[in-house]
Design a protein around this motif. Structure first.
Motif, mmCIF file in Angstrom:
data_model
loop_
_atom_site.group_PDB
_atom_site.id
_atom_site.type_symbol
_atom_site.label_atom_id
_atom_site.label_comp_id
_atom_site.label_asym_id
_atom_site.label_seq_id
_atom_site.Cartn_x
_atom_site.Cartn_y
_atom_site.Cartn_z
ATOM 1 N N THR A 249 -4.511 -5.542 -8.361
ATOM 2 C CA THR A 249 -5.752 -5.893 -8.304
ATOM 3 C C THR A 249 -6.752 -4.732 -7.990
ATOM 4 N N ASP A 250 -6.048 -3.458 -7.791
ATOM 5 C CA ASP A 250 -6.841 -2.312 -7.478
ATOM 6 C C ASP A 250 -7.718 -1.953 -8.740
ATOM 7 N N ALA A 251 -7.237 -2.144 -9.795
ATOM 8 C CA ALA A 251 -7.846 -1.632 -11.270
ATOM 9 C C ALA A 251 -9.062 -2.668 -11.162
ATOM 10 N N ASN B 64 -13.832 10.334 -6.825
ATOM 11 C CA ASN B 64 -12.859 10.942 -5.938
ATOM 12 C C ASN B 64 -11.378 9.941 -5.758
ATOM 13 N N THR B 65 -10.266 10.354 -6.369
ATOM 14 C CA THR B 65 -9.173 9.453 -6.047
ATOM 15 C C THR B 65 -8.070 10.358 -5.071
ATOM 16 N N THR B 66 -8.404 11.520 -4.963
ATOM 17 C CA THR B 66 -7.499 12.193 -4.300
ATOM 18 C C THR B 66 -7.516 11.875 -2.883
ATOM 19 N N SER B 67 -6.483 12.444 -1.959
ATOM 20 C CA SER B 67 -6.432 12.030 -0.582
ATOM 21 C C SER B 67 -7.217 13.203 0.043
ATOM 22 N N ALA B 68 -7.902 14.342 -0.533
ATOM 23 C CA ALA B 68 -8.648 15.361 0.031
ATOM 24 C C ALA B 68 -9.784 14.733 1.022
ATOM 25 N N GLY B 69 -9.741 14.970 2.166
ATOM 26 C CA GLY B 69 -10.863 14.304 3.025
ATOM 27 C C GLY B 69 -10.522 13.180 3.767
ATOM 28 N N THR C 147 -5.798 20.421 -15.284
ATOM 29 C CA THR C 147 -5.577 21.091 -14.047
ATOM 30 C C THR C 147 -6.678 21.784 -13.711
ATOM 31 N N TRP C 148 -6.751 22.235 -12.577
ATOM 32 C CA TRP C 148 -8.050 23.192 -12.140
ATOM 33 C C TRP C 148 -7.924 24.289 -12.982
ATOM 34 N N GLU C 149 -6.903 24.981 -13.365
ATOM 35 C CA GLU C 149 -6.709 26.126 -14.316
ATOM 36 C C GLU C 149 -7.345 25.834 -15.836
ATOM 37 N N HIS D 287 -11.198 18.785 3.570
ATOM 38 C CA HIS D 287 -10.867 19.500 2.237
ATOM 39 C C HIS D 287 -12.045 18.713 1.125
ATOM 40 N N LEU D 288 -12.248 19.438 0.296
ATOM 41 C CA LEU D 288 -13.063 18.781 -1.063
ATOM 42 C C LEU D 288 -12.058 18.735 -2.070
ATOM 43 N N PRO D 289 -12.202 17.769 -3.027
ATOM 44 C CA PRO D 289 -11.233 17.645 -4.136
ATOM 45 C C PRO D 289 -11.245 18.568 -5.018
ATOM 46 N N GLY E 275 -7.931 13.738 -9.337
ATOM 47 C CA GLY E 275 -6.659 13.265 -8.727
ATOM 48 C C GLY E 275 -5.933 12.608 -9.957
ATOM 49 N N ALA E 276 -4.594 12.640 -9.561
ATOM 50 C CA ALA E 276 -3.804 11.996 -10.733
ATOM 51 C C ALA E 276 -2.562 11.127 -10.110
ATOM 52 N N GLY E 277 -2.893 10.538 -9.069
ATOM 53 C CA GLY E 277 -1.816 9.649 -8.367
ATOM 54 C C GLY E 277 -2.054 8.311 -9.099
ATOM 55 N N LEU F 160 -8.923 15.006 -13.841
ATOM 56 C CA LEU F 160 -8.743 16.477 -13.352
ATOM 57 C C LEU F 160 -7.953 16.619 -12.157
ATOM 58 N N ASN F 161 -6.910 17.232 -12.298
ATOM 59 C CA ASN F 161 -5.992 17.143 -11.056
ATOM 60 C C ASN F 161 -5.590 18.789 -10.619
ATOM 61 N N ARG F 162 -5.200 18.913 -9.221
ATOM 62 C CA ARG F 162 -4.940 20.024 -8.549
ATOM 63 C C ARG F 162 -3.819 20.843 -9.398
ATOM 64 N N ILE G 39 -11.742 6.563 -0.876
ATOM 65 C CA ILE G 39 -11.613 6.675 0.556
ATOM 66 C C ILE G 39 -12.569 5.724 1.202
ATOM 67 N N TYR G 40 -12.350 5.172 2.305
ATOM 68 C CA TYR G 40 -13.178 4.209 2.991
ATOM 69 C C TYR G 40 -13.223 4.483 4.459
ATOM 70 N N GLY G 41 -14.164 4.272 5.226
ATOM 71 C CA GLY G 41 -14.329 4.326 6.524
ATOM 72 C C GLY G 41 -14.662 5.624 7.392
ATOM 73 N N THR H 43 0.678 -1.259 0.179
ATOM 74 C CA THR H 43 0.034 0.057 0.079
ATOM 75 C C THR H 43 0.842 1.487 -0.104
ATOM 76 N N VAL H 44 0.224 2.410 0.137
ATOM 77 C CA VAL H 44 0.800 3.636 0.156
ATOM 78 C C VAL H 44 2.184 3.767 0.907
ATOM 79 N N PRO H 45 3.081 4.124 0.465
ATOM 80 C CA PRO H 45 3.527 4.753 -0.733
ATOM 81 C C PRO H 45 4.436 3.899 -1.493
HETATM 82 P P1 NDP Z 1 -1.171 9.671 -4.351
HETATM 83 O O1 NDP Z 1 -0.617 10.309 -2.910
HETATM 84 O O2 NDP Z 1 -0.588 8.874 -5.391
HETATM 85 O O3 NDP Z 1 -2.128 10.988 -5.027
HETATM 86 C C1 NDP Z 1 -2.889 11.889 -4.354
HETATM 87 C C2 NDP Z 1 -3.602 12.622 -5.266
HETATM 88 O O4 NDP Z 1 -4.552 13.560 -4.417
HETATM 89 C C3 NDP Z 1 -2.787 13.663 -6.002
HETATM 90 O O5 NDP Z 1 -3.436 13.695 -7.316
HETATM 91 C C4 NDP Z 1 -2.924 14.934 -5.301
HETATM 92 O O6 NDP Z 1 -2.633 16.173 -5.992
HETATM 93 C C5 NDP Z 1 -4.328 14.758 -4.809
HETATM 94 N N1 NDP Z 1 -4.557 15.785 -3.551
HETATM 95 C C6 NDP Z 1 -4.201 15.660 -2.532
HETATM 96 N N2 NDP Z 1 -4.458 16.621 -1.471
HETATM 97 C C7 NDP Z 1 -5.624 17.252 -2.351
HETATM 98 C C8 NDP Z 1 -6.278 18.230 -1.985
HETATM 99 N N3 NDP Z 1 -6.492 18.594 -0.751
HETATM 100 N N4 NDP Z 1 -7.168 18.696 -2.937
HETATM 101 C C9 NDP Z 1 -7.084 18.204 -4.360
HETATM 102 N N5 NDP Z 1 -6.342 17.240 -4.460
HETATM 103 C C10 NDP Z 1 -5.483 16.652 -3.583
HETATM 104 O O7 NDP Z 1 -2.367 8.804 -3.521
HETATM 105 P P2 NDP Z 1 -3.038 7.475 -4.003
HETATM 106 O O8 NDP Z 1 -3.463 7.619 -5.335
HETATM 107 O O9 NDP Z 1 -2.020 6.355 -3.852
HETATM 108 O O10 NDP Z 1 -4.044 7.177 -3.065
HETATM 109 C C11 NDP Z 1 -5.309 8.176 -3.100
HETATM 110 C C12 NDP Z 1 -6.358 7.655 -2.337
HETATM 111 O O11 NDP Z 1 -6.898 6.425 -2.602
HETATM 112 C C13 NDP Z 1 -5.919 7.455 -0.723
HETATM 113 O O12 NDP Z 1 -6.894 8.243 -0.065
HETATM 114 C C14 NDP Z 1 -5.964 6.092 -0.498
HETATM 115 O O13 NDP Z 1 -6.422 5.772 0.683
HETATM 116 C C15 NDP Z 1 -7.085 5.656 -1.446
HETATM 117 N N6 NDP Z 1 -6.974 4.144 -1.797
HETATM 118 C C16 NDP Z 1 -8.127 3.451 -1.730
HETATM 119 C C17 NDP Z 1 -8.218 1.928 -1.993
HETATM 120 C C18 NDP Z 1 -9.268 1.144 -1.874
HETATM 121 O O14 NDP Z 1 -9.203 0.072 -2.013
HETATM 122 N N7 NDP Z 1 -10.349 1.681 -1.462
HETATM 123 C C19 NDP Z 1 -7.023 1.737 -2.901
HETATM 124 C C20 NDP Z 1 -5.939 2.439 -3.125
HETATM 125 C C21 NDP Z 1 -5.931 3.700 -2.671
HETATM 126 P P3 NDP Z 1 -1.352 17.012 -6.693
HETATM 127 O O15 NDP Z 1 -0.904 15.973 -7.639
HETATM 128 O O16 NDP Z 1 -1.790 18.326 -6.633
HETATM 129 O O17 NDP Z 1 -0.651 16.776 -5.221
#
Ligand code: NDP
Length: 263
Positions: free
Chosen positions: A98-100, A175-180, A161-163, A185-187, A120-122, A142-144, A207-209, A59-61
């Protein structure tokens, strides 16, 4: 006894040990699943073999580091460039993602969809973009900020990007960002999110839980939605099938693993 673990930093919150150990216990498998806190992803491979593991989740990171550490990467993980499941096979480290497919299984109840907006773009966004495209659901990203968008541009995904964002109509908002996750925060901007949701068919937060600010806005829009627990369950089922070398089917494993969510 077979030994499995989850590598992460942090890892103490992970539900994976409970999910997999419930399956092993219920099916009478002589196996144990632990947690391993790992701060340096470069040590993943040597730690895996030093612990004599049969398999692991990542898992992360460390999902990108896991991809690099593998002797062979199979399936959709090759396109994503990230691995969340490791299997030992004849002294070699084999990687899967297996996430996909877990995400794709989790959204089946929404019915037919033609496009989606991924916030989000992680690493998670990459996995979802690839699997959606495989199933003819066109993703837009769409990423920040700009840096993480290069993967999506290089792989032919529409990304903003937002812009630079020019809103369209999307069937699903994800929502795949970690906002919240550990803040309130909202994404994206609330007015924009509300407009996008008013034209959408469904929404997902990975995000879960907890009820994130994103899910609170989704609830107000009265759309069908899911949090990340379905994806967590489905990715776990697929990993467990790999751990047990296809001995049991998803239909057998899923209800057992699901029970662990109530413990
Ligand atoms: P990454 O760290 O790779 O990416 C995080 C992304 O979130 C980036 O695009 C970042 O933007 C964006 N971001 C972070 N904070 C903010 C904010 N305040 N506002 C807007 N955008 C923001 O994370 P992962 O992709 O690895 O994981 C993302 C989430 O997915 C986590 O919460 C994780 O727990 C969850 N997850 C859940 C799984 C499940 O089975 N349910 C499986 C895998 C992950 P920027 O590029 O601008 O920094």
């Amino acid at each position: 006894m077979k030994i499995f673990t989850i590598f992460g930093d942090p890892v103490s919150h992970s539900r994976s040990p409970l999910m997999h150990n419930t399956v092993f216990k219920t099916l009478g498998i002589n196996a144990c699943y632990t947690r391993t806190h790992l701060d340096d992803g470069a040590l993943l491979k040597e730690t895996f073999f030093a612990k004599k593991l049969n398999g692991a989740n990542v898992t992360v990171p460390h999902k990108e580091a896991a991809f690099q550490a593998c002797d062979e990467v199979r399936g959709v993980a090759k396109e994503i460039g990230a691995v969340n499941t490791l299997i030992e096979e004849n002294g070699r480290l084999i990687g899967y993602n297996t996430d996909a497919d877990g995400f794709y299984s989790a959204i089946q109840s929404f019915g037919s969809l033609s496009n989606a907006l991924i916030l989000g773009a992680g690493g998670t966004a990459r996995a979802l973009a690839i699997v959606l495209r495989h199933h003819n659901i066109t993703p837009t990203i769409l990423n920040r900020s700009k840096n993480r968008l290069s993967y999506f541009q290089d792989n032919g995904f529409e990304s903003y990007t937002w812009e630079t964002f020019m809103p369209n109509t999307y069937d699903m908002i994800i929502n795949t960002t970690s906002a919240g996750l550990s803040d309130n925060h909202l994404p994206i901007d609330e007015t924009l999110l509300t407009t996008l949701l008013s034209r959408a068919k469904c929404a997902v937060d990975v995000i879960y839980g907890k009820e994130t600010p994103f899910l609170s806005v989704v609830k107000k829009a009265s759309l069908p939605y899911k949090d990340g627990s379905n994806m967590l369950l489905e990715q776990g089922v697929l990993a467990n099938i790999l751990f047990l070398n296809n001995q049991f089917s998803a239909q057998e494993i899923e209800p057992i693993m699901h029970r662990s969510f109530l413990l």
